[in-house]
Design an enzyme around this catalytic site. Structure first.
Site, PDB file in Angstrom:
ATOM      1  N   LYS A  94      -0.012 -11.009  29.683  1.00  0.00           N
ATOM      2  CA  LYS A  94       0.151 -10.695  28.257  1.00  0.00           C
ATOM      3  C   LYS A  94       0.877  -9.211  28.264  1.00  0.00           C
ATOM      4  O   LYS A  94      -0.187  -8.370  28.733  1.00  0.00           O
ATOM      5  CB  LYS A  94      -0.826 -11.550  26.929  1.00  0.00           C
ATOM      6  CG  LYS A  94      -0.700 -12.543  26.418  1.00  0.00           C
ATOM      7  CD  LYS A  94       0.554 -13.372  26.499  1.00  0.00           C
ATOM      8  CE  LYS A  94       0.553 -12.812  24.770  1.00  0.00           C
ATOM      9  NZ  LYS A  94      -0.502 -13.175  23.710  1.00  0.00           N
ATOM     10  N   THR A 145      20.511 -12.009   7.921  1.00  0.00           N
ATOM     11  CA  THR A 145      20.162 -11.419   7.146  1.00  0.00           C
ATOM     12  C   THR A 145      19.270 -13.441   7.235  1.00  0.00           C
ATOM     13  O   THR A 145      19.928 -14.294   7.515  1.00  0.00           O
ATOM     14  CB  THR A 145      21.785 -11.917   5.595  1.00  0.00           C
ATOM     15  OG1 THR A 145      21.978 -13.464   6.258  1.00  0.00           O
ATOM     16  CG2 THR A 145      22.364 -10.572   6.143  1.00  0.00           C
ATOM     17  N   HIS A 146      18.179 -12.845   6.248  1.00  0.00           N
ATOM     18  CA  HIS A 146      17.515 -13.759   6.335  1.00  0.00           C
ATOM     19  C   HIS A 146      16.327 -14.234   7.849  1.00  0.00           C
ATOM     20  O   HIS A 146      16.386 -15.512   7.895  1.00  0.00           O
ATOM     21  CB  HIS A 146      18.268 -15.352   5.600  1.00  0.00           C
ATOM     22  CG  HIS A 146      18.532 -15.711   3.528  1.00  0.00           C
ATOM     23  ND1 HIS A 146      17.827 -15.075   2.892  1.00  0.00           N
ATOM     24  CD2 HIS A 146      19.673 -14.573   4.125  1.00  0.00           C
ATOM     25  CE1 HIS A 146      18.722 -14.899   1.842  1.00  0.00           C
ATOM     26  NE2 HIS A 146      19.982 -14.580   2.730  1.00  0.00           N
ATOM     27  N   LYS A 165      -9.481  13.119  -2.863  1.00  0.00           N
ATOM     28  CA  LYS A 165      -9.267  13.391  -1.075  1.00  0.00           C
ATOM     29  C   LYS A 165      -9.234  12.537  -0.413  1.00  0.00           C
ATOM     30  O   LYS A 165      -8.653  12.444   0.463  1.00  0.00           O
ATOM     31  CB  LYS A 165     -10.215  14.888  -1.004  1.00  0.00           C
ATOM     32  CG  LYS A 165     -10.910  16.457  -1.832  1.00  0.00           C
ATOM     33  CD  LYS A 165     -11.083  16.857  -1.367  1.00  0.00           C
ATOM     34  CE  LYS A 165     -11.495  18.030  -2.948  1.00  0.00           C
ATOM     35  NZ  LYS A 165     -11.690  17.507  -4.218  1.00  0.00           N
ATOM     36  N   TYR A 213     -10.441  18.864 -16.913  1.00  0.00           N
ATOM     37  CA  TYR A 213     -11.403  18.635 -15.478  1.00  0.00           C
ATOM     38  C   TYR A 213     -11.832  17.242 -15.324  1.00  0.00           C
ATOM     39  O   TYR A 213     -13.137  17.666 -16.831  1.00  0.00           O
ATOM     40  CB  TYR A 213     -11.350  19.537 -14.911  1.00  0.00           C
ATOM     41  CG  TYR A 213     -11.818  19.014 -13.099  1.00  0.00           C
ATOM     42  CD1 TYR A 213     -11.714  18.788 -12.555  1.00  0.00           C
ATOM     43  CD2 TYR A 213     -14.088  18.824 -13.550  1.00  0.00           C
ATOM     44  CE1 TYR A 213     -11.502  18.429 -11.232  1.00  0.00           C
ATOM     45  CE2 TYR A 213     -14.030  18.801 -11.643  1.00  0.00           C
ATOM     46  CZ  TYR A 213     -13.449  18.112 -11.040  1.00  0.00           C
ATOM     47  OH  TYR A 213     -13.297  17.823 -10.318  1.00  0.00           O
ATOM     48  N   ASN A 244       1.253  -6.731  24.434  1.00  0.00           N
ATOM     49  CA  ASN A 244       1.547  -7.502  23.642  1.00  0.00           C
ATOM     50  C   ASN A 244       1.900  -6.112  22.847  1.00  0.00           C
ATOM     51  O   ASN A 244       1.426  -4.127  23.202  1.00  0.00           O
ATOM     52  CB  ASN A 244      -0.499  -7.413  22.652  1.00  0.00           C
ATOM     53  CG  ASN A 244      -0.849  -8.686  23.311  1.00  0.00           C
ATOM     54  OD1 ASN A 244       0.316 -10.172  22.970  1.00  0.00           O
ATOM     55  ND2 ASN A 244      -1.623  -8.970  24.040  1.00  0.00           N
ATOM     56  N   SER A 284     -19.034  17.361  -2.411  1.00  0.00           N
ATOM     57  CA  SER A 284     -17.910  16.918  -1.620  1.00  0.00           C
ATOM     58  C   SER A 284     -17.368  17.653  -0.414  1.00  0.00           C
ATOM     59  O   SER A 284     -16.466  17.446   0.613  1.00  0.00           O
ATOM     60  CB  SER A 284     -16.832  17.125  -2.530  1.00  0.00           C
ATOM     61  OG  SER A 284     -17.051  18.995  -2.832  1.00  0.00           O
ATOM     62  N   GLN A 318     -12.924  15.632  -8.332  1.00  0.00           N
ATOM     63  CA  GLN A 318     -13.178  15.319  -6.737  1.00  0.00           C
ATOM     64  C   GLN A 318     -12.647  14.210  -5.956  1.00  0.00           C
ATOM     65  O   GLN A 318     -12.479  14.263  -4.675  1.00  0.00           O
ATOM     66  CB  GLN A 318     -14.554  15.361  -6.494  1.00  0.00           C
ATOM     67  CG  GLN A 318     -15.103  15.431  -5.557  1.00  0.00           C
ATOM     68  CD  GLN A 318     -16.813  16.022  -5.715  1.00  0.00           C
ATOM     69  OE1 GLN A 318     -17.124  16.987  -6.280  1.00  0.00           O
ATOM     70  NE2 GLN A 318     -17.736  14.299  -4.874  1.00  0.00           N
ATOM     71  N   ASN A 364     -12.215  24.642 -11.263  1.00  0.00           N
ATOM     72  CA  ASN A 364     -11.308  24.060 -11.237  1.00  0.00           C
ATOM     73  C   ASN A 364      -9.859  24.545 -11.138  1.00  0.00           C
ATOM     74  O   ASN A 364      -9.381  23.894 -10.262  1.00  0.00           O
ATOM     75  CB  ASN A 364     -11.433  24.064 -12.773  1.00  0.00           C
ATOM     76  CG  ASN A 364     -12.276  22.936 -13.233  1.00  0.00           C
ATOM     77  OD1 ASN A 364     -13.208  23.008 -12.373  1.00  0.00           O
ATOM     78  ND2 ASN A 364     -12.910  23.322 -14.687  1.00  0.00           N
ATOM     79  N   SER A 422      -4.236  -8.503  26.700  1.00  0.00           N
ATOM     80  CA  SER A 422      -4.728  -9.211  26.499  1.00  0.00           C
ATOM     81  C   SER A 422      -5.886  -9.746  27.122  1.00  0.00           C
ATOM     82  O   SER A 422      -6.110  -9.697  29.184  1.00  0.00           O
ATOM     83  CB  SER A 422      -4.491 -10.499  26.663  1.00  0.00           C
ATOM     84  OG  SER A 422      -5.640 -12.263  26.322  1.00  0.00           O
ATOM     85  N   GLU A 458       2.565  -2.839  15.605  1.00  0.00           N
ATOM     86  CA  GLU A 458       1.424  -3.461  15.355  1.00  0.00           C
ATOM     87  C   GLU A 458       1.123  -3.253  14.198  1.00  0.00           C
ATOM     88  O   GLU A 458       0.083  -3.373  12.996  1.00  0.00           O
ATOM     89  CB  GLU A 458       1.089  -5.311  15.454  1.00  0.00           C
ATOM     90  CG  GLU A 458       1.421  -6.244  16.503  1.00  0.00           C
ATOM     91  CD  GLU A 458       1.096  -7.065  17.321  1.00  0.00           C
ATOM     92  OE1 GLU A 458       1.800  -7.766  17.846  1.00  0.00           O
ATOM     93  OE2 GLU A 458      -0.322  -6.810  17.330  1.00  0.00           O
TER      94      GLU A 458
END
Length: 464
Positions: free
Chosen positions: A289, A161-162, A331, A323, A291, A29, A328, A116, A283, A296
């Site tokens: 462009k 809204t919407h 993480k 355990y 962007n 690990s 393990q 542990n 671009s 994003e």
């Protein structure tokens, strides 16, 4: 300096041969837990001090062990000591180096301790630092939002809204909406911190120890606020990580929603804002462009953090106490989420600060969508007309405007009166988006007086 010559695990007494090479690679690990080395040494020094406190280590032995741990940390920091996968993890590598330096004395460090409860201690110490770092950055982000609220409180925009034009709002009110979302995130991270801030050391492999370990002593040494109550629960518990991942997930959900709005507002069709060049790219083919890549990517990285929460939940859903080696794998999702949340905060704070609001373009949108229709309906309510009737009346009024290619603002008094006799010349006084905003002065509404109240409360919460 390397541990490669130490190819026999410290737990190997039960075994007559070493694990296969592929098993060592599968089992290690280090690629994840080597970042715990400072916390592992910190926990080990506290454990050593406790062993000295209860008489298992003599004062001179404790001094030698403490000094050796300081040397090992310096070796790692300076790149002089490298771990080996034959020793599996950070704990065994550091312990092996301690034994290499001190001989049999170094072998005493694991008295009354298991990997542990050792990993649980390291992980909790690491997470406390990680959460505090995120909270610090999130506070800075909240401060930046408050600055934006104050800057844009007088800017009127359409609320949606919407994704349809709904009612006029203060842009400051919009930014405050996200302040409250992110402030709840700050509180969720605090809950995760409190869940984490509990000392597990002394729980052993699963059942505690026959030795008179002083868990209160190590709690104080490691600056934990409390001690875990049950050894079985302690070594199997990953709730504190789930708490963190839930806080991280709600945070990125909020940044994703904010990013979506800003991406839309940045389009030519909306043209509400302009983003700083520092957080956009071009671009490879189209020279025109610009962007909104930072937004994003913020939206896109949300899926990874949400997946991390599900990853750990699924990992733990069927595990028996206590355990199991499955743990393990706890993480990778947590570290990914920590890194992603930090990166998003590092990006979003200056990005928000650098947004330029395009009021001249927004003004054009305030004439769309009959934003003041509800104001007209409520005008009739104040004239004594039941709301359901006013809703229908204004709906027909909107139909009339669409048919005649007019707006509410361009109707004559005569046209108003043909729709209902309750309309009078004072109807013209309400047909202003700015006054419509300030009339919405109910607690929590978009009126600028209410936004200012929210600002003051927010500043108090942040101790500004």
């Amino acid at each position: 300096m390397s541990n490669e010559k130490k190819d026999k695990a410290l737990w190997s007494g039960r075994f007559s041969s070493t694990p296969a090479d592929i098993m060592q690679k599968f089992s290690q690990s280090l690629d994840m837990d080597w970042r715990f080395y400072k916390h592992d040494i910190l926990g080990s020094k506290a454990h050593a001090k406790m062993l000295g406190h209860i008489g298992i280590l003599k004062p001179d032995e404790l001094n030698k062990i403490t000094k050796a741990f300081d040397e090992i940390e310096e070796e790692i920091t300076n790149g002089e000591f490298y771990p080996t996968i034959s020793l599996e993890d950070v704990h065994m590598n550091i312990e092996a180096r301690l034994i290499e330096k001190l001989g049999p004395l170094g072998a005493k460090i694991h008295t009354g301790r298991s990997r542990n409860d050792q990993v649980a201690t390291d992980y909790r110490l690491y997470m406390k630092d990680a959460i505090e770092g995120i909270q610090s950055k999130l506070n800075l982000f909240l401060n930046t939002i408050i600055e934006k609220v104050q800057e844009d409180i007088d800017v009127i925009i359409p609320g949606f809204t919407h994704l349809q034009h709904a009612q006029p709002i203060s842009l400051g009110h919009y930014w405050m909406a996200f302040f409250w979302k992110f402030h709840r995130d700050l509180k969720r991270f605090q809950i995760a911190y409190e869940t984490t801030d509990i000392n597990p050391l002394g729980s052993g492999a699963l059942a505690g120890s026959t030795l008179p370990l002083d868990r209160e002593f190590t709690k104080n040494e490691l600056h934990f606020s409390n001690i875990t109550e049950n050894s079985l629960d302690t070594v199997s518990d990953r709730d504190y990580l789930l708490e963190f991942l839930f806080a991280a997930s709600t945070f990125v959900l909020h940044t994703s929603r904010l990013s979506e709005d800003l991406i839309i507002w940045n389009t030519s069709e909306f043209d509400f804002i302009e983003l700083s060049n520092a957080f956009c790219t071009g671009s490879s083919m189209m020279p025109n462009k610009k962007n909104p890549d930072a937004l994003e990517l913020t939206r896109g990285k949300t899926s990874g953090v949400l997946s991390s929460l599900y990853d750990l939940m699924i990992n733990t859903k069927g595990l028996s106490l206590t355990y199991n080696r499955d743990l393990q794998e706890d993480k990778r999702p947590v570290f990914y989420s920590i890194e992603t949340v930090n990166m998003i905060l590092d990006i979003m704070t200056p990005l928000i600060k650098g947004i330029r609001v395009k009021e001249e373009s927004i003004a054009h949108h305030l004439n769309k969508g009959f934003l003041l229709a509800t104001d007209v309906a409520e005008y009739l309510v104040l004239k004594g007309v039941p709301f359901r009737d006013t809703h229908s009346i204004v709906g027909r009024l909107v139909q009339y405007c669409l048919k005649e290619n007019k707006t509410l603002e361009t109707l004559s008094i005569e046209e108003w009166k043909t729709q209902h006799t309750a309309f009078d010349s004072d109807i013209l006084s309400i047909l202003s988006p700015r006054s419509a905003v300030d009339r919405r002065s109910t607690f929590g509404g978009t009126a600028r007086t209410e936004v200012k109240r929210q600002i003051e409360k927010a500043k108090a919460l942040l101790n500004l």
